[in-house]
Scaffold this active site. Structure first.
Site, mmCIF file in Angstrom:
data_model
loop_
_atom_site.group_PDB
_atom_site.id
_atom_site.type_symbol
_atom_site.label_atom_id
_atom_site.label_comp_id
_atom_site.label_asym_id
_atom_site.label_seq_id
_atom_site.Cartn_x
_atom_site.Cartn_y
_atom_site.Cartn_z
ATOM 1 N N LYS A 127 3.173 -42.138 43.265
ATOM 2 C CA LYS A 127 3.167 -43.573 42.560
ATOM 3 C C LYS A 127 1.971 -44.225 42.496
ATOM 4 O O LYS A 127 1.773 -45.152 42.052
ATOM 5 C CB LYS A 127 4.374 -44.518 43.403
ATOM 6 C CG LYS A 127 5.689 -44.179 43.254
ATOM 7 C CD LYS A 127 5.948 -44.308 41.859
ATOM 8 C CE LYS A 127 7.715 -43.711 41.541
ATOM 9 N NZ LYS A 127 8.044 -44.060 40.409
HETATM 10 N N1 PMP Z 1 10.919 -39.317 44.276
HETATM 11 C C1 PMP Z 1 10.606 -40.264 45.104
HETATM 12 C C2 PMP Z 1 10.578 -40.226 46.548
HETATM 13 C C3 PMP Z 1 10.372 -41.662 44.221
HETATM 14 O O1 PMP Z 1 10.338 -42.675 45.027
HETATM 15 C C4 PMP Z 1 10.745 -41.576 42.963
HETATM 16 C C5 PMP Z 1 10.391 -42.780 42.111
HETATM 17 N N2 PMP Z 1 11.537 -43.750 42.199
HETATM 18 C C6 PMP Z 1 10.849 -40.314 42.309
HETATM 19 C C7 PMP Z 1 10.964 -39.120 42.983
HETATM 20 C C8 PMP Z 1 10.885 -40.348 40.872
HETATM 21 O O2 PMP Z 1 9.738 -40.635 40.057
HETATM 22 P P1 PMP Z 1 9.870 -41.453 38.641
HETATM 23 O O3 PMP Z 1 10.251 -42.838 39.142
HETATM 24 O O4 PMP Z 1 8.587 -41.156 38.103
HETATM 25 O O5 PMP Z 1 10.843 -40.855 37.801
#
Ligand code: PMP
Length: 344
Positions: A48
């Site tokens: 992120k």
């Molecule tokens: N793993 C974790 C720990 C996350 O916080 C997130 C995001 N919500 C994701 C995977 C998935 O990534 P994305 O939001 O880019 O699909």
């Protein structure tokens, strides 16, 4: 975004360029070669960081964000941490509306990074005024000079990964990648990487990981929003109870669902076999690889890249706590025996 120098001007220069590490033991009975993109090497310990930095700098470039402004977001924790980190360096205020499903550790970390945190009930519908989406929207309306990142409905989330994670994976595999396996929450990670990879080689197979209790897989298959798919589950950041526009469904070939229990055990197995201390969704992604292998998706020539989104330290009171695992009923007879044997 360079990591080959000795001294950095600030922590943000370390975002991106994460390592790709070959998986050896945990994949020994699977067909093909496996490489994990270790996103915990970002300074905020998750993928992120990429979207926080990219979206905030885009807003600065467009003149939407001015010094002293407030950044608002909904987040399961990781995005909030990354936005808080970027806000500290760039001098913005940060307000975060988070789900009560987030671990206490994550919430404390956000506060430590200077964010103002609102904890909202997890099991209400997205349009309920108490949901973290609605709370964030209200705070945005009420706070003058505020910007709402809105990661689930912001296409810049896809662009961040299209411009960074995608090219990194293509270069690190020297274009030899055959399959990408990544968790889908907002869908930004998988969609951005997939868009870049498929532009280089349209034959790269893209497989999204979803949770039981989420609508994403069913929506991909039917283009219908099926409320019956929705029920509470434990993995934070995987799947969703709404359809995010930050997911480009057309570019994803297939979704696969994994359980809370198997994902938790697989995350623990990654630590013991590969020496990688990763988060719950990394366990989910690895679990997906095992299931896909059983379904015959891979062969000896497959070069599979799996994304491990964050670090294990954020789950000490959950999947890495034996008592939490016990409370969930995750130590069934088979796993209980293994764990007991290891502790003797
Ligand atoms: N793993 C974790 C720990 C996350 O916080 C997130 C995001 N919500 C994701 C995977 C998935 O990534 P994305 O939001 O880019 O699909």
């Amino acid at each position: 975004m360079k990591k080959n120098k000795q001294v950095f001007n600030n922590v943000l220069e370390l975002v991106g360029n994460t390592p790709l590490i070959k998986l050896n033991k945990i994949t020994s009975s699977l067909k093909g070669n496996y490489f994990a993109k270790i996103e915990s090497f970002n300074p905020g310990h998750s993928s992120k960081d990429r979207i926080a930095l990219y979206i905030i700098e885009e807003a600065e470039r467009k003149g939407i964000l001015k010094p002293g402004d407030t950044i608002i977001e909904t987040t399961s924790g990781n995005t909030g941490f990354s936005i808080a980190m970027v806000s500290v360096i760039k001098g913005y205020k940060c307000i975060l509306a988070v789900s009560s499903k987030s671990s206490a550790d994550k919430i404390d970390m956000l506060k430590t990074m200077g964010a103002q945190v609102y904890v909202c009930p997890a099991h209400v519908s997205a349009d309920d005024p108490r949901s973290y989406y609605e709370v964030a929207k209200r705070l945005h309306r009420e706070t003058e000079g505020s910007v709402y990142i809105n990661q689930y409905f912001n296409e810049l989330n896809i662009d961040a990964h299209y411009h960074t994670t995608g090219p990194e994976i293509w270069n690190q595999t020297e274009g030899k990648i055959t399959h990408l396996v990544a968790c889908s929450g907002t869908g930004g990670t998988i969609s951005g990487i997939a868009k870049y990879l498929k532009e280089q080689n349209k034959d790269v197979q893209v497989i999204g990981v979803d949770a039981y209790g989420s609508v994403i897989k069913k929506y991909h298959e039917t283009h219908e929003f099926d409320e019956k798919e929705i029920y509470p589950y434990r993995i934070e950041g995987l799947g969703k109870n709404l359809i995010p526009t930050a997911t480009d469904f057309d570019i994803i070939d297939q979704f696969i669902k994994v359980t809370d229990e198997e994902s938790a055990h697989t995350a623990r197995e990654i630590a013991k076999t590969e020496g990688l201390f990763v988060g719950y969704t990394s366990g989910a992604a690895m679990q997906a690889l095992k299931q896909l292998n059983e379904e015959g998706t891979f062969n000896e020539n497959s070069n599979v890249v799996v994304v491990f989104p964050d670090h294990g330290s954020r789950y000490m009171s959950k999947i890495y706590s034996d008592s939490w695992m016990n409370e969930q009923g995750f130590f069934d007879s088979q796993h209980e025996q293994e764990e007991t044997a290891q502790s003797i």
